[in-house]
Design an enzyme around this catalytic site. Sequence first.
Site, PDB file in Angstrom:
ATOM      1  N   GLY A  24       4.305 -45.617  -7.873  1.00 58.82           N
ATOM      2  CA  GLY A  24       5.284 -45.617  -6.792  1.00 58.82           C
ATOM      3  C   GLY A  24       6.671 -45.928  -7.323  1.00 58.82           C
ATOM      4  O   GLY A  24       7.368 -45.062  -7.857  1.00 58.82           O
ATOM      5  N   GLY A  25       7.083 -47.186  -7.217  1.00 58.05           N
ATOM      6  CA  GLY A  25       8.438 -47.608  -7.584  1.00 58.05           C
ATOM      7  C   GLY A  25       8.906 -47.095  -8.936  1.00 58.05           C
ATOM      8  O   GLY A  25      10.033 -46.587  -9.063  1.00 58.05           O
ATOM      9  N   GLU A  42      -6.241 -48.020  -5.344  1.00 53.30           N
ATOM     10  CA  GLU A  42      -4.974 -48.709  -5.161  1.00 53.30           C
ATOM     11  C   GLU A  42      -5.182 -49.949  -4.304  1.00 53.30           C
ATOM     12  O   GLU A  42      -5.137 -49.867  -3.072  1.00 53.30           O
ATOM     13  CB  GLU A  42      -3.979 -47.800  -4.439  1.00 53.30           C
ATOM     14  N   ASN A  64       4.548 -40.964  -6.934  1.00 53.80           N
ATOM     15  CA  ASN A  64       4.656 -40.907  -5.476  1.00 53.80           C
ATOM     16  C   ASN A  64       6.030 -41.461  -5.106  1.00 53.80           C
ATOM     17  O   ASN A  64       6.264 -42.664  -5.188  1.00 53.80           O
ATOM     18  CB  ASN A  64       3.527 -41.766  -4.875  1.00 53.80           C
ATOM     19  N   TRP A  65       6.929 -40.560  -4.737  1.00 46.58           N
ATOM     20  CA  TRP A  65       8.313 -40.989  -4.460  1.00 46.58           C
ATOM     21  C   TRP A  65       8.423 -41.660  -3.091  1.00 46.58           C
ATOM     22  O   TRP A  65       9.469 -42.214  -2.756  1.00 46.58           O
ATOM     23  CB  TRP A  65       9.264 -39.795  -4.535  1.00 46.58           C
ATOM     24  N   LYS A  66       7.387 -41.579  -2.298  1.00 45.99           N
ATOM     25  CA  LYS A  66       7.392 -42.161  -0.947  1.00 45.99           C
ATOM     26  C   LYS A  66       8.623 -41.665  -0.173  1.00 45.99           C
ATOM     27  O   LYS A  66       9.048 -40.534  -0.377  1.00 45.99           O
ATOM     28  CB  LYS A  66       7.305 -43.688  -1.018  1.00 45.99           C
ATOM     29  N   GLY A  75       3.569 -52.187  -4.752  1.00 43.49           N
ATOM     30  CA  GLY A  75       4.956 -52.592  -4.516  1.00 43.49           C
ATOM     31  C   GLY A  75       5.200 -54.083  -4.660  1.00 43.49           C
ATOM     32  O   GLY A  75       6.253 -54.577  -4.254  1.00 43.49           O
ATOM     33  N   HIS A 123      -3.273 -42.657   1.706  1.00 45.55           N
ATOM     34  CA  HIS A 123      -2.565 -43.780   1.079  1.00 45.55           C
ATOM     35  C   HIS A 123      -2.617 -44.979   2.025  1.00 45.55           C
ATOM     36  O   HIS A 123      -2.562 -44.813   3.242  1.00 45.55           O
ATOM     37  CB  HIS A 123      -1.116 -43.379   0.784  1.00 45.55           C
ATOM     38  N   GLU A 153      -0.484 -47.023   2.884  1.00 47.75           N
ATOM     39  CA  GLU A 153       0.651 -47.120   3.815  1.00 47.75           C
ATOM     40  C   GLU A 153       0.429 -46.235   5.033  1.00 47.75           C
ATOM     41  O   GLU A 153       0.863 -46.560   6.140  1.00 47.75           O
ATOM     42  CB  GLU A 153       1.958 -46.759   3.073  1.00 47.75           C
ATOM     43  N   SER A 171       1.691 -51.161  -8.756  1.00 46.51           N
ATOM     44  CA  SER A 171       2.558 -51.857  -9.709  1.00 46.51           C
ATOM     45  C   SER A 171       2.332 -51.433 -11.157  1.00 46.51           C
ATOM     46  O   SER A 171       2.395 -52.274 -12.062  1.00 46.51           O
ATOM     47  CB  SER A 171       2.429 -53.376  -9.543  1.00 46.51           C
TER      48      SER A 171
HETATM   49  P1  PGA Z   1       3.850 -49.018  -6.644  1.00 40.80           P
HETATM   50  O1  PGA Z   1       3.161 -48.026  -5.596  1.00 40.80           O
HETATM   51  O2  PGA Z   1       3.711 -48.396  -8.020  1.00 40.80           O
HETATM   52  O3  PGA Z   1       5.265 -49.121  -6.208  1.00 40.80           O
HETATM   53  O4  PGA Z   1       3.107 -50.318  -6.555  1.00 40.80           O
HETATM   54  C1  PGA Z   1       1.959 -47.381  -5.918  1.00 40.80           C
HETATM   55  C2  PGA Z   1       1.525 -46.483  -4.789  1.00 40.80           C
HETATM   56  O5  PGA Z   1       1.688 -46.851  -3.624  1.00 40.80           O
HETATM   57  O6  PGA Z   1       1.025 -45.382  -5.044  1.00 40.80           O
END
Ligand code: PGA
Length: 248
Positions: A229-230, A162, A8-10, A168, A95, A97, A208
């Site tokens: 994510g990251g 998640e 997930n590149w956000k 993050g 998600h 977010e 993470s």
């Molecule tokens: P993260 O994000 O790997 O940066 O913790 C995961 C996600 O939000 O899917």
Amino acid sequence: MRPLIAGNWKMNGLTGFSAALARAIREGAPPVAAFCDLLVCPPATQLAAVGAILAGSAVALGAQNCHQEPDGAHTGDISASMLRDAGATAVILGHSERRANHGETDELVREKVLAAVAAGLLPIVCVGETDEQRRSGRETETVGWQLSGSLPQGFTGVVSYEPVWAIGTGRACEPPQVEAMHGFIRQELMRQFGREAGAAIRLLYGGSVKAHNARSLLSVPEVNGALIGGAALNADEFLAIARAAAPR
Ligand code: PGA
């Protein structure tokens, strides 16, 4: 179950960065694609360009959100069929977010899942508790409500657990906690959709996930892959996580 490793590149990636990342993932994909499915979810503006780079490769293309309506007067929104038209075959929905920053409710997420399925997209539905909910011992209750509220009848997509506090932060959920939650989610899915259908739903862990902890997280029972994510913004790290999904 064949694992799914999804990135997930956000809200990251202009044209040059996205193209370079997609190319590097495409080039490194063949050995890991032998044992796992790979998916990258760039921002909507990069879908078509990244899709062109990934065409004919083992890496699938996904989006990060869609509107619940098929079309109409929704300024700034993007429908599921537009994502499909741009080359996506999957979409992340609900998600945390989006739930936190855009007020997405379980009901809205369920409508989006229906829209995604109608457009031919595989929905990847995120659930997870906040730090406060876990501290007060309400993590399974919270996730149980999210599952029953967000997943429509006959759901055959992917679910991603998640925990909000793990996203993050560099503080991944510990394997025993992941095992307990994934066991609970599997039971809930079998209760909601029947034993066979509930057992067939792919269940990812996200929060993470990095190259250094991927093997321990991916070896947990009922973990069928990861949503990253990251670490998905670095091709070497993303592919290292995918290698950790190798059967042992
Ligand atoms: P993260 O994000 O790997 O940066 O913790 C995961 C996600 O939000 O899917």
